[in-house]
Design a protein around this motif. Structure first.
Motif, PDB file in Angstrom:
ATOM      1  N   GLY A 272       0.809  -1.225   0.000  1.00  0.00           N
ATOM      2  CA  GLY A 272       0.000   0.000   0.000  1.00  0.00           C
ATOM      3  C   GLY A 272       0.837   1.267   0.000  1.00  0.00           C
ATOM      4  O   GLY A 272       0.287   2.371   0.100  1.00  0.00           O
ATOM      5  N   HIS A 273       2.146   1.121  -0.180  1.00  0.00           N
ATOM      6  CA  HIS A 273       2.986   2.332  -0.174  1.00  0.00           C
ATOM      7  C   HIS A 273       2.652   3.260  -1.346  1.00  0.00           C
ATOM      8  O   HIS A 273       2.835   4.470  -1.270  1.00  0.00           O
ATOM      9  N   TRP A 274       2.161   2.682  -2.418  1.00  0.00           N
ATOM     10  CA  TRP A 274       1.782   3.484  -3.596  1.00  0.00           C
ATOM     11  C   TRP A 274       0.728   4.535  -3.238  1.00  0.00           C
ATOM     12  O   TRP A 274       0.598   5.544  -3.933  1.00  0.00           O
ATOM     13  N   THR A 275      -0.041   4.309  -2.171  1.00  0.00           N
ATOM     14  CA  THR A 275      -1.140   5.224  -1.842  1.00  0.00           C
ATOM     15  C   THR A 275      -0.633   6.601  -1.398  1.00  0.00           C
ATOM     16  O   THR A 275      -1.404   7.553  -1.379  1.00  0.00           O
ATOM     17  N   ILE A 276       0.654   6.702  -1.037  1.00  0.00           N
ATOM     18  CA  ILE A 276       1.159   8.012  -0.577  1.00  0.00           C
ATOM     19  C   ILE A 276       1.006   9.044  -1.694  1.00  0.00           C
ATOM     20  O   ILE A 276       0.495  10.140  -1.464  1.00  0.00           O
ATOM     21  N   GLU A 277       1.414   8.672  -2.899  1.00  0.00           N
ATOM     22  CA  GLU A 277       1.245   9.623  -4.014  1.00  0.00           C
ATOM     23  C   GLU A 277       0.139   9.198  -4.972  1.00  0.00           C
ATOM     24  O   GLU A 277      -0.352  10.020  -5.747  1.00  0.00           O
ATOM     25  N   GLY A 278      -0.246   7.914  -4.937  1.00  0.00           N
ATOM     26  CA  GLY A 278      -1.159   7.389  -5.953  1.00  0.00           C
ATOM     27  C   GLY A 278      -2.630   7.420  -5.556  1.00  0.00           C
ATOM     28  O   GLY A 278      -3.494   7.104  -6.375  1.00  0.00           O
ATOM     29  N   ALA A 279      -2.911   7.760  -4.294  1.00  0.00           N
ATOM     30  CA  ALA A 279      -4.315   7.805  -3.857  1.00  0.00           C
ATOM     31  C   ALA A 279      -4.600   9.166  -3.229  1.00  0.00           C
ATOM     32  O   ALA A 279      -3.677   9.877  -2.805  1.00  0.00           O
ATOM     33  N   VAL A 280      -5.859   9.517  -3.161  1.00  0.00           N
ATOM     34  CA  VAL A 280      -6.243  10.808  -2.572  1.00  0.00           C
ATOM     35  C   VAL A 280      -5.831  10.828  -1.096  1.00  0.00           C
ATOM     36  O   VAL A 280      -5.296  11.824  -0.595  1.00  0.00           O
ATOM     37  N   THR A 281      -6.050   9.709  -0.408  1.00  0.00           N
ATOM     38  CA  THR A 281      -5.647   9.586   0.998  1.00  0.00           C
ATOM     39  C   THR A 281      -4.766   8.350   1.122  1.00  0.00           C
ATOM     40  O   THR A 281      -5.142   7.271   0.652  1.00  0.00           O
ATOM     41  N   SER A 282      -3.619   8.506   1.728  1.00  0.00           N
ATOM     42  CA  SER A 282      -2.706   7.352   1.839  1.00  0.00           C
ATOM     43  C   SER A 282      -3.183   6.391   2.918  1.00  0.00           C
ATOM     44  O   SER A 282      -3.956   6.759   3.815  1.00  0.00           O
ATOM     45  N   GLN A 283      -2.667   5.159   2.870  1.00  0.00           N
ATOM     46  CA  GLN A 283      -2.993   4.184   3.925  1.00  0.00           C
ATOM     47  C   GLN A 283      -2.546   4.697   5.292  1.00  0.00           C
ATOM     48  O   GLN A 283      -3.188   4.413   6.307  1.00  0.00           O
ATOM     49  N   ARG A 289      -6.494   8.555  10.750  1.00  0.00           N
ATOM     50  CA  ARG A 289      -7.875   9.047  10.832  1.00  0.00           C
ATOM     51  C   ARG A 289      -8.772   8.029  11.541  1.00  0.00           C
ATOM     52  O   ARG A 289      -9.611   8.388  12.357  1.00  0.00           O
ATOM     53  N   ALA A 290      -8.610   6.754  11.184  1.00  0.00           N
ATOM     54  CA  ALA A 290      -9.493   5.717  11.746  1.00  0.00           C
ATOM     55  C   ALA A 290      -9.249   5.532  13.245  1.00  0.00           C
ATOM     56  O   ALA A 290     -10.199   5.451  14.018  1.00  0.00           O
ATOM     57  N   ILE A 291      -7.974   5.478  13.653  1.00  0.00           N
ATOM     58  CA  ILE A 291      -7.726   5.226  15.091  1.00  0.00           C
ATOM     59  C   ILE A 291      -8.051   6.447  15.938  1.00  0.00           C
ATOM     60  O   ILE A 291      -8.299   6.313  17.135  1.00  0.00           O
ATOM     61  N   CYS A 292      -8.059   7.628  15.313  1.00  0.00           N
ATOM     62  CA  CYS A 292      -8.410   8.852  16.056  1.00  0.00           C
ATOM     63  C   CYS A 292      -9.895   9.176  15.942  1.00  0.00           C
ATOM     64  O   CYS A 292     -10.358  10.155  16.541  1.00  0.00           O
ATOM     65  N   GLY A 293     -10.635   8.395  15.142  1.00  0.00           N
ATOM     66  CA  GLY A 293     -12.068   8.657  14.987  1.00  0.00           C
ATOM     67  C   GLY A 293     -12.365   9.923  14.204  1.00  0.00           C
ATOM     68  O   GLY A 293     -13.410  10.554  14.395  1.00  0.00           O
ATOM     69  N   LEU A 294     -11.466  10.290  13.294  1.00  0.00           N
ATOM     70  CA  LEU A 294     -11.699  11.451  12.421  1.00  0.00           C
ATOM     71  C   LEU A 294     -12.564  11.000  11.247  1.00  0.00           C
ATOM     72  O   LEU A 294     -12.705   9.803  10.987  1.00  0.00           O
ATOM     73  N   PRO A 295     -13.098  11.950  10.467  1.00  0.00           N
ATOM     74  CA  PRO A 295     -13.804  11.544   9.251  1.00  0.00           C
ATOM     75  C   PRO A 295     -12.838  10.862   8.277  1.00  0.00           C
ATOM     76  O   PRO A 295     -11.652  11.188   8.271  1.00  0.00           O
ATOM     77  N   PRO A 296     -13.333   9.923   7.458  1.00  0.00           N
ATOM     78  CA  PRO A 296     -12.451   9.236   6.503  1.00  0.00           C
ATOM     79  C   PRO A 296     -12.069  10.133   5.332  1.00  0.00           C
ATOM     80  O   PRO A 296     -12.833  10.999   4.929  1.00  0.00           O
ATOM     81  N   GLY A 297     -10.874   9.882   4.769  1.00  0.00           N
ATOM     82  CA  GLY A 297     -10.491  10.511   3.513  1.00  0.00           C
ATOM     83  C   GLY A 297     -10.890   9.594   2.367  1.00  0.00           C
ATOM     84  O   GLY A 297     -11.194   8.423   2.577  1.00  0.00           O
ATOM     85  N   SER A 298     -10.849  10.123   1.150  1.00  0.00           N
ATOM     86  CA  SER A 298     -11.170   9.277  -0.010  1.00  0.00           C
ATOM     87  C   SER A 298     -10.024   8.329  -0.304  1.00  0.00           C
ATOM     88  O   SER A 298      -8.873   8.755  -0.384  1.00  0.00           O
ATOM     89  N   PRO A 299     -10.315   7.038  -0.479  1.00  0.00           N
ATOM     90  CA  PRO A 299      -9.258   6.116  -0.890  1.00  0.00           C
ATOM     91  C   PRO A 299      -9.090   6.050  -2.416  1.00  0.00           C
ATOM     92  O   PRO A 299      -8.339   5.222  -2.919  1.00  0.00           O
ATOM     93  N   GLY A 300      -9.795   6.908  -3.139  1.00  0.00           N
ATOM     94  CA  GLY A 300      -9.761   6.867  -4.599  1.00  0.00           C
ATOM     95  C   GLY A 300      -8.371   7.123  -5.158  1.00  0.00           C
ATOM     96  O   GLY A 300      -7.512   7.711  -4.501  1.00  0.00           O
ATOM     97  N   MET A 301      -8.158   6.703  -6.400  1.00  0.00           N
ATOM     98  CA  MET A 301      -6.845   6.884  -7.016  1.00  0.00           C
ATOM     99  C   MET A 301      -6.651   8.329  -7.439  1.00  0.00           C
ATOM    100  O   MET A 301      -7.579   8.994  -7.881  1.00  0.00           O
ATOM    101  N   ALA A 302      -5.395   8.790  -7.330  1.00  0.00           N
ATOM    102  CA  ALA A 302      -5.065  10.160  -7.741  1.00  0.00           C
ATOM    103  C   ALA A 302      -4.701  10.202  -9.223  1.00  0.00           C
ATOM    104  O   ALA A 302      -4.639  11.272  -9.824  1.00  0.00           O
ATOM    105  N   GLY A 303      -4.412   9.048  -9.815  1.00  0.00           N
ATOM    106  CA  GLY A 303      -4.060   8.978 -11.228  1.00  0.00           C
ATOM    107  C   GLY A 303      -4.670   7.726 -11.829  1.00  0.00           C
ATOM    108  O   GLY A 303      -5.505   7.075 -11.201  1.00  0.00           O
ATOM    109  N   ARG A 304      -4.219   7.385 -13.054  1.00  0.00           N
ATOM    110  CA  ARG A 304      -4.794   6.202 -13.697  1.00  0.00           C
ATOM    111  C   ARG A 304      -4.188   4.916 -13.141  1.00  0.00           C
ATOM    112  O   ARG A 304      -4.845   3.884 -13.056  1.00  0.00           O
ATOM    113  N   SER A 305      -2.889   4.990 -12.845  1.00  0.00           N
ATOM    114  CA  SER A 305      -2.234   3.782 -12.326  1.00  0.00           C
ATOM    115  C   SER A 305      -0.992   4.193 -11.533  1.00  0.00           C
ATOM    116  O   SER A 305      -0.548   5.343 -11.621  1.00  0.00           O
TER     117      SER A 305
END
Ligand code: ADP
Ligand code: MG
Length: 352
Positions: A272-283, A289-305
Motif C-alpha cells: 500500500g505504499h503506492w497510496t502516498i502519491e497514488g491515492a487521494v488519501t494514503s494508507q 484518521r481511523a484510530i483517532c475517529g476522524l472523518p475518513p479521507g477518499s481512498p480513490g486513485m489520484a491517477g490512472r495507475s
C-alpha cells in the motif's frame, strides 16, 4: 475523537512507523515511538522515542500514559504485556493475536467464510511428513510465529526433503501448506472505522521474489481484477470479525479456482505504499484518521495507475538515478547498512 495536537503512540519503529509518523504530523499530531533498537527509522521523524523492550510492561505502561491512543506497525509482539495499554490500543489485541499465529490466522479466516490454501498444523517432523502424504508436493513449511519477508519458511519439493525442511525452520511449531499454482498475487487493503464502515483502496497486483515483495502495480487488470470483489467481501468480513479499527491488509493468491487468502497483516502494508502519491488519501493517513475517529479521507486513485518498486539491499545505491527521473517519488528509510534482503526504501511512479 482524538483531536489534532494529541500524541499518538506507535509500537515498532521501522519504516511503517516512520511513514505513519509523517502522516500524523501532517495532521498536527505528535508521535511517540516505542522500539527496542537504538535509532529506529521512525524515531528520526517523531516527537518522542522510548527505547524499550516489547515485553517490558512497566515501560509500556509509562508509554501508554503519555499517549492518547496507541497503535502498532509490527505484529510479532507479545500480546500479554500490551494489556497495560487497555482500550488505548487500536487495532485491539485480537487483531494482533490472530495475525501473529499462522494456524490461528488460517482457522479464523476459514471461520469468516473465506478460503485458504490446503493446510494443517505441523508440530513435528512426523506431522510434516504426514502433510506430504495428504497434500502431495510441493509443500511449504512456515513457522507459526515470527516469519516475515519469506523468513521462517522452507519448501519440500520431494518427500525426501521433509527432514531437511524441518531442520531449516529449526524444528519450530509450523503449518504445512500446499504450494499452489497461482497466476498472480494481489492484496486488499481496507480501513475500518470503529462504527464498522469500510474503505477500500484499489487492489495492487504484487510480485514477490525470494518471499520479499518487489513490485506492486495498481490497479489490477484482466483476470486478477475479476477476483477483487469477492476478495473485498472476504476482507470486510475478516475486519468485522476482528472488530478491527484502522488499516487491515489481506494478501491473496489469484487462482483458477478464485481468490484464496494467503495471510493477513493487522496494519498498513508494503503493497500500500503506492497510496502516498497514488491515492487521494494514503494508507498511513487513513489509519491515523481511523484510530483517532476522524472523518475518513477518499481512498480513490489520484491517477490512472501507480507502480511501487521496493529498493532492497544494494538496490538503494540507485537513489541518485531515481532522483534524476522527475516523475519518480523516492522514499529512503534512513536505515544503516544495505544488507541483502533488507528493505531500504521504495520508489513510486504515478501515471496521471
Ligand atoms: P511472509 O509473512 O514472509 O510475507 P507469506 O506467507 O506471505 O509470508 O509468503 C511469502 C511469499 O511466498 C508469498 O507472497 C508467495 O509468493 C510465496 N508463498 C507463500 N505460501 C505459498 C504457497 N502456499 N504456495 C505458493 N507460494 C507461496
Ligand atoms: Mg506475505
Amino acid at each position: 475523537m482524538i483531536e489534532p495536537g494529541s500524541t499518538i503512540g506507535i509500537i515498532g519503529g521501522g519504516q511503517l512507523g516512520r511513514m505513519l509518523s509523517v502522516a500524523a504530523a501532517r495532521l498536527g499530531y505528535k508521535c511517540h515511538i516505542f522500539d527496542p533498537h537504538e535509532a529506529p527509522p521512525a524515531a528520526d521523524v517523531a516527537a518522542h522515542f522510548t527505547r524499550g523492550d516489547f515485553t517490558d510492561a512497566a515501560a509500556l505502561r509509562a508509554f501508554g500514559n503519555s499517549v492518547a491512543v496507541a497503535t502498532y506497525e509490527f505484529e510479532n509482539l507479545a500480546v500479554e504485556p500490551l494489556k497495560v495499554l487497555e482500550d488505548k490500543l487500536r487495532p485491539g489485541a485480537t487483531s494482533l493475536a490472530v495475525a501473529q499465529d499462522r494456524a490461528r490466522e488460517k482457522s479464523f479466516i476459514e471461520s469468516c467464510g473465506a478460503r485458504v490454501v490446503p493446510w494443517c498444523v505441523a508440530s513435528s517432523v512426523e506431522e510434516a511428513r504426514a502433510a506430504v502424504v495428504e497434500f502431495g508436493c510441493p509443500i511449504v513449511l512456515k513457522t507459526r510465529r515470527y516469519g516475515y519477508d519469506g523468513k521462517g519458511q522452507a519448501w519440500i519439493r520431494s518427500p525426501d526433503e521433509a527432514e531437511s525442511a524441518w531442520q531449516a525452520i529449526a524444528g519450530e511449531p509450523a503449518v504445512a501448506e500446499r504450494g499452489i499454482d497461482f497466476f498472480a498475487e494481489f492484496s486488499v487493503i481496507v480501513a475500518r472505522w470503529a462504527e464498522g464502515h469500510h474503505f477500500f483502496w484499489d487492489s495492487a497486483e504484487n510480485v514477490h521474489s525470494d518471499g520479499i515483495l518487489r513490485r506492486s502495480t495498481v490497479p489490477c487488470t484482466g483476470r486478477v481484477a475479476l477476483q477483487v470483489s469477492e476478495a473485498r467481501e472476504a476482507a470486510g468480513r475478516i475486519a468485522d470479525a476482528l472488530g478491527h479499527i484502522g488499516v487491515l491488509t489481506v494478501e491473496f493468491f489469484a487462482t483458477a479456482d478464485g481468490p484464496l487468502v494467503n495471510e493477513i497483516a493487522p496494519r498498513v502494508h508494503n503493497s500500500g505504499h503506492w497510496t502516498i502519491e497514488g491515492a487521494v488519501t494514503s494508507q498511513f493517513e487513513q489509519h491515523i484518521r481511523a484510530i483517532c475517529g476522524l472523518p475518513p479521507g477518499s481512498p480513490g486513485m489520484a491517477g490512472r495507475s501507480a507502480i511501487m518498486e521496493n529498493l532492497i539491499g544494494e538496490d538503494v545505491e540507485r537513489w541518485e538515478d531515481i532522483l534524476g527521473d522527475p516523475g519518480a517519488h523516492l522514499h529512503l528509510y534512513g536505515k544503516g547498512p544495505a544488507r541483502p534482503g533488507r528493505k531500504m526504501g521504495h520508489v513510486t511512479r504515478v501515471l496521471l
